[in-house]
Design a protein around this motif. Structure first.
Motif, PDB file in Angstrom:
ATOM      1  N   ILE A 130       0.842  -1.201   0.000  1.00 22.47           N
ATOM      2  CA  ILE A 130       0.000   0.000   0.000  1.00 22.47           C
ATOM      3  C   ILE A 130       0.875   1.247   0.000  1.00 22.47           C
ATOM      4  CG2 ILE A 130      -1.628   1.361   1.373  1.00 22.47           C
ATOM      5  CD1 ILE A 130      -2.794  -1.367   2.311  1.00 22.47           C
ATOM      6  N   ALA A 131       1.910   1.255   0.835  1.00 21.81           N
ATOM      7  CA  ALA A 131       2.820   2.403   0.884  1.00 21.81           C
ATOM      8  C   ALA A 131       3.499   2.606  -0.465  1.00 21.81           C
ATOM      9  CB  ALA A 131       3.858   2.203   1.980  1.00 21.81           C
ATOM     10  N   ARG A 132       3.891   1.507  -1.119  1.00 20.66           N
ATOM     11  CA  ARG A 132       4.530   1.622  -2.445  1.00 20.66           C
ATOM     12  C   ARG A 132       3.569   2.212  -3.465  1.00 20.66           C
ATOM     13  NH1 ARG A 132       5.021  -0.817  -7.351  1.00 20.66           N
ATOM     14  NH2 ARG A 132       3.361  -2.316  -6.891  1.00 20.66           N
ATOM     15  N   LEU A 133       2.325   1.736  -3.454  1.00 18.61           N
ATOM     16  CA  LEU A 133       1.342   2.234  -4.410  1.00 18.61           C
ATOM     17  C   LEU A 133       1.004   3.701  -4.151  1.00 18.61           C
ATOM     18  CD1 LEU A 133      -1.066  -0.847  -4.560  1.00 18.61           C
ATOM     19  CD2 LEU A 133       0.534  -0.098  -6.338  1.00 18.61           C
ATOM     20  N   ARG A 134       0.939   4.097  -2.885  1.00 19.08           N
ATOM     21  CA  ARG A 134       0.646   5.494  -2.574  1.00 19.08           C
ATOM     22  C   ARG A 134       1.778   6.413  -3.023  1.00 19.08           C
ATOM     23  NH1 ARG A 134      -3.700   6.676   0.783  1.00 19.08           N
ATOM     24  NH2 ARG A 134      -3.326   8.742  -0.090  1.00 19.08           N
ATOM     25  N   ARG A 135       3.020   5.913  -2.955  1.00 15.12           N
ATOM     26  CA  ARG A 135       4.157   6.704  -3.451  1.00 15.12           C
ATOM     27  C   ARG A 135       4.163   6.771  -4.978  1.00 15.12           C
ATOM     28  NH1 ARG A 135       6.926   3.586   0.447  1.00 15.12           N
ATOM     29  NH2 ARG A 135       7.751   2.270  -1.229  1.00 15.12           N
ATOM     30  N   ARG A 136       3.894   5.645  -5.602  1.00 14.61           N
ATOM     31  CA  ARG A 136       3.939   5.597  -7.072  1.00 14.61           C
ATOM     32  C   ARG A 136       2.767   6.338  -7.701  1.00 14.61           C
ATOM     33  NH1 ARG A 136       6.373   2.970 -11.205  1.00 14.61           N
ATOM     34  NH2 ARG A 136       5.090   2.418 -13.029  1.00 14.61           N
ATOM     35  N   TYR A 137       1.611   6.285  -7.041  1.00 18.41           N
ATOM     36  CA  TYR A 137       0.407   6.914  -7.575  1.00 18.41           C
ATOM     37  C   TYR A 137      -0.158   7.887  -6.530  1.00 18.41           C
ATOM     38  CZ  TYR A 137       0.754   2.805 -10.622  1.00 18.41           C
ATOM     39  OH  TYR A 137       1.194   1.837 -11.483  1.00 18.41           O
ATOM     40  N   PRO A 138       0.506   9.021  -6.307  1.00 20.14           N
ATOM     41  CA  PRO A 138       0.037   9.963  -5.280  1.00 20.14           C
ATOM     42  C   PRO A 138      -1.325  10.552  -5.654  1.00 20.14           C
ATOM     43  CG  PRO A 138       1.784  10.937  -6.606  1.00 20.14           C
ATOM     44  CD  PRO A 138       1.715   9.503  -7.015  1.00 20.14           C
ATOM     45  N   ALA A 139      -2.216  10.623  -4.664  1.00 20.42           N
ATOM     46  CA  ALA A 139      -3.564  11.129  -4.921  1.00 20.42           C
ATOM     47  C   ALA A 139      -4.198  11.572  -3.616  1.00 20.42           C
ATOM     48  CB  ALA A 139      -4.419  10.050  -5.583  1.00 20.42           C
ATOM     49  N   ASP A 140      -5.101  12.544  -3.712  1.00 20.79           N
ATOM     50  CA  ASP A 140      -5.865  13.017  -2.564  1.00 20.79           C
ATOM     51  C   ASP A 140      -7.181  12.252  -2.517  1.00 20.79           C
ATOM     52  OD1 ASP A 140      -7.098  14.321  -0.515  1.00 20.79           O
ATOM     53  OD2 ASP A 140      -7.466  16.182  -1.624  1.00 20.79           O
ATOM     54  N   LEU A 141      -7.226  11.181  -1.738  1.00 18.07           N
ATOM     55  CA  LEU A 141      -8.422  10.349  -1.676  1.00 18.07           C
ATOM     56  C   LEU A 141      -9.504  10.950  -0.789  1.00 18.07           C
ATOM     57  CD1 LEU A 141      -6.859   6.767  -1.426  1.00 18.07           C
ATOM     58  CD2 LEU A 141      -7.652   7.984  -3.467  1.00 18.07           C
ATOM     59  N   ALA A 142      -9.126  11.887   0.076  1.00 18.47           N
ATOM     60  CA  ALA A 142     -10.105  12.483   0.983  1.00 18.47           C
ATOM     61  C   ALA A 142     -11.189  13.239   0.236  1.00 18.47           C
ATOM     62  CB  ALA A 142      -9.401  13.411   1.969  1.00 18.47           C
ATOM     63  N   ALA A 143     -10.862  13.725  -0.956  1.00 15.84           N
ATOM     64  CA  ALA A 143     -11.825  14.513  -1.721  1.00 15.84           C
ATOM     65  C   ALA A 143     -12.754  13.653  -2.583  1.00 15.84           C
ATOM     66  CB  ALA A 143     -11.078  15.502  -2.614  1.00 15.84           C
ATOM     67  N   VAL A 144     -12.516  12.342  -2.614  1.00 15.78           N
ATOM     68  CA  VAL A 144     -13.311  11.458  -3.473  1.00 15.78           C
ATOM     69  C   VAL A 144     -14.629  11.106  -2.785  1.00 15.78           C
ATOM     70  CG1 VAL A 144     -13.376   9.226  -4.640  1.00 15.78           C
ATOM     71  CG2 VAL A 144     -11.214  10.501  -4.507  1.00 15.78           C
ATOM     72  N   PRO A 145     -15.783  11.301  -3.448  1.00 20.12           N
ATOM     73  CA  PRO A 145     -17.072  10.918  -2.845  1.00 20.12           C
ATOM     74  C   PRO A 145     -17.119   9.428  -2.519  1.00 20.12           C
ATOM     75  CG  PRO A 145     -17.400  12.276  -4.793  1.00 20.12           C
ATOM     76  CD  PRO A 145     -15.947  11.921  -4.772  1.00 20.12           C
ATOM     77  N   ARG A 146     -17.685   9.100  -1.338  1.00 14.87           N
ATOM     78  CA  ARG A 146     -17.767   7.715  -0.892  1.00 14.87           C
ATOM     79  C   ARG A 146     -19.197   7.371  -0.496  1.00 14.87           C
ATOM     80  NH1 ARG A 146     -12.597   5.609   1.735  1.00 14.87           N
ATOM     81  NH2 ARG A 146     -10.988   6.921   0.794  1.00 14.87           N
ATOM     82  N   LEU A 147     -19.559   6.134  -0.777  1.00 16.27           N
ATOM     83  CA  LEU A 147     -20.829   5.604  -0.320  1.00 16.27           C
ATOM     84  C   LEU A 147     -20.555   4.274   0.363  1.00 16.27           C
ATOM     85  CD1 LEU A 147     -23.991   5.652  -0.300  1.00 16.27           C
ATOM     86  CD2 LEU A 147     -23.853   4.283  -2.409  1.00 16.27           C
TER      87      LEU A 147
ATOM     88  N   ALA B 177     -26.593   2.341  -4.053  1.00 17.97           N
ATOM     89  CA  ALA B 177     -25.437   2.184  -4.932  1.00 17.97           C
ATOM     90  C   ALA B 177     -25.793   2.558  -6.370  1.00 17.97           C
ATOM     91  CB  ALA B 177     -24.913   0.757  -4.868  1.00 17.97           C
ATOM     92  N   ARG B 178     -26.970   2.119  -6.815  1.00 13.93           N
ATOM     93  CA  ARG B 178     -27.389   2.447  -8.183  1.00 13.93           C
ATOM     94  C   ARG B 178     -27.552   3.953  -8.351  1.00 13.93           C
ATOM     95  NH1 ARG B 178     -32.154   3.612  -9.830  1.00 13.93           N
ATOM     96  NH2 ARG B 178     -33.141   2.685  -7.979  1.00 13.93           N
ATOM     97  N   GLU B 179     -28.191   4.604  -7.381  1.00 18.73           N
ATOM     98  CA  GLU B 179     -28.383   6.053  -7.473  1.00 18.73           C
ATOM     99  C   GLU B 179     -27.058   6.802  -7.433  1.00 18.73           C
ATOM    100  OE1 GLU B 179     -30.980   6.725  -4.209  1.00 18.73           O
ATOM    101  OE2 GLU B 179     -32.740   5.851  -5.207  1.00 18.73           O
ATOM    102  N   PHE B 180     -26.113   6.300  -6.630  1.00 22.86           N
ATOM    103  CA  PHE B 180     -24.774   6.894  -6.551  1.00 22.86           C
ATOM    104  C   PHE B 180     -24.088   6.820  -7.917  1.00 22.86           C
ATOM    105  CE2 PHE B 180     -20.211   6.512  -5.320  1.00 22.86           C
ATOM    106  CZ  PHE B 180     -20.069   7.689  -4.585  1.00 22.86           C
ATOM    107  N   LEU B 181     -24.153   5.664  -8.540  1.00 27.87           N
ATOM    108  CA  LEU B 181     -23.549   5.494  -9.870  1.00 27.87           C
ATOM    109  C   LEU B 181     -24.236   6.375 -10.911  1.00 27.87           C
ATOM    110  CD1 LEU B 181     -22.996   1.627 -10.007  1.00 27.87           C
ATOM    111  CD2 LEU B 181     -21.214   3.355 -10.247  1.00 27.87           C
ATOM    112  N   GLU B 182     -25.545   6.398 -10.885  1.00 26.54           N
ATOM    113  CA  GLU B 182     -26.282   7.199 -11.867  1.00 26.54           C
ATOM    114  C   GLU B 182     -25.988   8.685 -11.697  1.00 26.54           C
ATOM    115  OE1 GLU B 182     -30.135   4.243 -12.581  1.00 26.54           O
ATOM    116  OE2 GLU B 182     -30.282   5.940 -11.202  1.00 26.54           O
TER     117      GLU B 182
END
Length: 278
Positions: free
Chosen positions: A90-107, A117-122
């Motif tokens: 996980i640490a390797r992937l976070r270094r290789r692919y840096p991203a701000d996940l806190a801003a990503v909408p979650r359900l 889930a369907r409404e979220f996708l739509e």
């Protein structure tokens, strides 16, 4: 239609208890594509019992005890080392692919097939979805993304469909088919069109099958991202032909199969060492 510099949007569907997906693969998608949202599955305890009943009906009580024995063995003997590898990966992937996940909408849902889930996708209207879940998706869900929903399946299809394909390839010494499959979801179980088979070098003595099957995915992420991007942009990406190849559905790991595999793996390693010094 996407412009050449526009990244396709994707929703990741995965289980809450697997941070390699919720953090590692989420970072990859947010960096390589455009992660529009996360559908996090919080599994209720009742799901475990339903899965156990299905496995008993499928293999019978005697073989199910073999499955339970592997679960206990894995928790006592394999879990700590596997978790150490996951944390490092996980640490390797976070270094290789840096991203701000806190801003990503979650359900957070108990079922990826729920109305929420369907409404979220739509609402997000993604180009594609990546399903990293152990549940069969309904068409009302996998049909929402414009290009489709894709699976990073831990096994080479069609020979190793359903769960733990790498485990069964390893225990059967089918080493050319220890890998992963990128396929588009259809109403069947891992029967959709295939766009990529990924493999990796592995240590069958020193690594568990869980680590090996994770690595077949994480070591092929750049190629997978290129294929998904091409599909979203309307590129000509032809499915892999599987005509004439056998198809089989596999289930949960058995302790007897695991111990036999590891014993034979050590025997092959020792024989190779002896031959090298002879």
């Amino acid at each position: 239609m996407h412009t050449l510099d526009e990244k396709p949007s994707v929703v990741l569907i995965c289980h809450e208890q697997d941070p390699l997906d919720t953090e590692g693969l989420a970072s990859w998608l947010a960096s390589s594509l455009r992660l529009a949202g996360l559908i996090i599955i919080r599994d209720p305890r009742s799901r475990m019992w339903r899965a156990a009943k299905r496995e008993i009906r499928r293999v019978g009580w005697l073989r199910f005890l073999d499955v339970l024995a592997y679960r206990v063995f894995a928790r006592l003997r394999l879990a700590r080392r596997d978790q150490e590898w996951k944390t490092s990966e996980i640490a390797r992937l976070r270094r290789r692919y840096p991203a701000d996940l806190a801003a990503v909408p979650r359900l957070v849902v108990t079922s990826p097939n729920s109305n929420e889930a369907r409404e979220f996708l739509e609402r997000l209207r993604p180009d594609l979805a990546i399903a990293r879940c152990k549940l069969i998706l309904k068409q009302a869900i996998f049909g929402v993304p414009r290009v489709g929903t894709f699976v990073l399946h831990p096994g080479i299809c069609p020979e190793y469909r359903n769960a733990h394909g790498c485990f069964w390839a390893l225990t059967r010494r089918d080493f050319d088919r220890v890998g992963m499959t990128l396929l588009r979801v259809d109403p069947g179980i891992d029967t959709g069109p295939i766009f990529f088979h990924g493999t990796c070098d592995f240590d069958e003595v020193g690594e568990s099958h869980s680590v090996i099957q994770y690595r077949t995915v994480t070591e092929n992420l750049d190629t997978i991202a290129d294929i998904l991007t091409a599909l979203c942009r309307g590129g000509e990406v032809r499915p892999v032909s599987v005509e004439g190849r056998p198809s089989a559905v596999w289930g949960q790991p058995h302790l007897t199969a695991y111990l036999r595999w590891k014993w034979e793996a050590r025997r092959r390693r020792d024989a190779t060492r002896i031959a090298a010094v002879s």
